[in-house]
Scaffold this motif. Sequence first.
Motif: not given
Length: 615
Positions: A566-567, A443-444, A575-578, A591-592
């Motif tokens: 989405r974040t 994640d970020f 955070s990213q939403v998976l 993603v970074r």
Amino acid sequence: MKGDFTRRTFRAEKHYRTVLMQQGRVQLDSDWNEQHEIQRHHDELAIRDTVGASGAPMDGAGFAIEGLEAGPQVVKNADQVTISQGRYYVDGILCENHTPLDLFAQPDLAEEPIPTAAGNYVAYLDVWREHVTALEEPTLLEPALGGIDTGTRIRTVWQVRLEQRGKATATADEMAVWKPTATIDEPVTLAARAPSGYRRPTNQLYRVQIHTAGTSGNASTFLWSRENGAIAAVASVSTGRITLESVRPEALDAFAAGNLVEVNSVGRTRRGLPGFLATVNRIDGATLVFTDWLSPRPDGDLTGSGPVIARRWDCAAAVPVQPGWQQLEDGIEIQFSATGGYRTGHSWTIPARTAAPHAELGSMGDIEWPAGPAFRPPEDEDHHYAALALLKVNGKNEWSHQSDLRRRFLPLSDARPAPLFVPADGIHVENIYFTTVPRERIDFSTSTDLETLSGGITIELDAVPRTGRVPLPPMITVTLDVPHLTEVGENLRLAGTRAFTLDGQVSVSGQSIQWMLNNNAKQWVGQFATSLIGWGITSSTCSVRVHSALVIDGSDPPLMLNGFARTTWTGTKLSQVLPTVNDVHGADYTVRFSVSLDPPAGQFDITNFDASVWR
């Protein structure tokens, strides 16, 4: 509409918008009524096109089925089930409930039975229009003028009904255009003609109405009237006698011995049930005396909501529907279509005029009917339906609420513009992690080391990506931000970064894609990290990109990767939403994360290289 009308002239296909009066002209009821039908047609279509098949405003939604709890909590007494106050639109028709009502004690159809069979039931709104005369509503009479009959009314009637459903689940979108199983989608049509002219000496408005609806045309019957079925009176029924109540002398004169009279209640008419027929033998004051019923006896079936109406018809008995042309009287013939469903109450009006509109008929009259003669659908009001809720009843007659099926909308002033794109299905990223640490999603906020990065990255999808024999660019690219140093005096200082693509191998296993850093790149990264540490740089940023155009499945046409994630803020981190979503069709997934530059053990130390290497 069984009223004293000259004719009905509204035809949607003519596209009329307004009726205009002219000075010094005769004013007819048909002109006035056509203007109202034009306006109603436009209003309801505009609402239907705006709201959809059905819906309620967010701030005034009504017709919720209340008094029931979802799940195991049930209401044992069906009388506790209520219909909420508010508004609902069905096919552009406004339905209003001004006060909460008991589901099984609604005023317009109070005789509806309570289902007892266990199962799932759709609670739905049945909406139609009802013609109201002074017979059904005596307050329409004007007392100041001696109680004379003036205009009539059109009333919106609604009823919340139940139909058993085998499926135990339902959604509002799934039930958006739901209809009861008994709905007639294609009703029977009628053609009319007067091939040798209309021979009666008076102008009439004939009415043809389905009396009993069988499973086929041959099993159905119809009634006809030359007065549009408007000769009627409120009545009470006893053995062999129909007593007309509060009838004016001129109305009583319209009944005579030999007439066919139909007796029906407003409640039965609303339920689509035919009336009871009898032939008048003689008239005793305001009482029509007959020998026996021509159809089944009422036997208490006339009790219930609304008054009982006695109506005169001009046929001798209910006429069986036959194939081909059938005679009415005085040159008028009708024909029912070979296909289509029959429903009690389906009706058509046929204006018959003594004046000849066609020269070839000489002085003979004719009827007003589209050329052909064309087959026309019934003129009576259709029923319109909207699902409201899914209910369940068990073997103990205990009711529970399963789901709300109403559709609701915002006012136009509160609505937001629709997106310019149309979301499309695709392949989605469900997870991403370092191959050697499978339980930790990247994640970020992720911070890893070069050893873990060198072990590879795995990306899990919700479909199997297609691979081929023809070499393609890699589905995944991994880049490392390489510092760009500049010489300041005797020292090197960080001026910026450049993305450096790490050479790796990409493989596919089922619904997963793996990226692995190759040996040459691994050696270089270790050496490079060692040198950066020597200059005081201890971390860098790594980016992973999955290319949507290269990730497709084997369907036809193939689905491609929808990589938009989405974040959200989780505590103090982003955070990213998976899994990823369909909002942007064909988007790359990116993603970074941070990488510490501690080199893997055993790497060659090049910290003593000349500074010009990094310029």
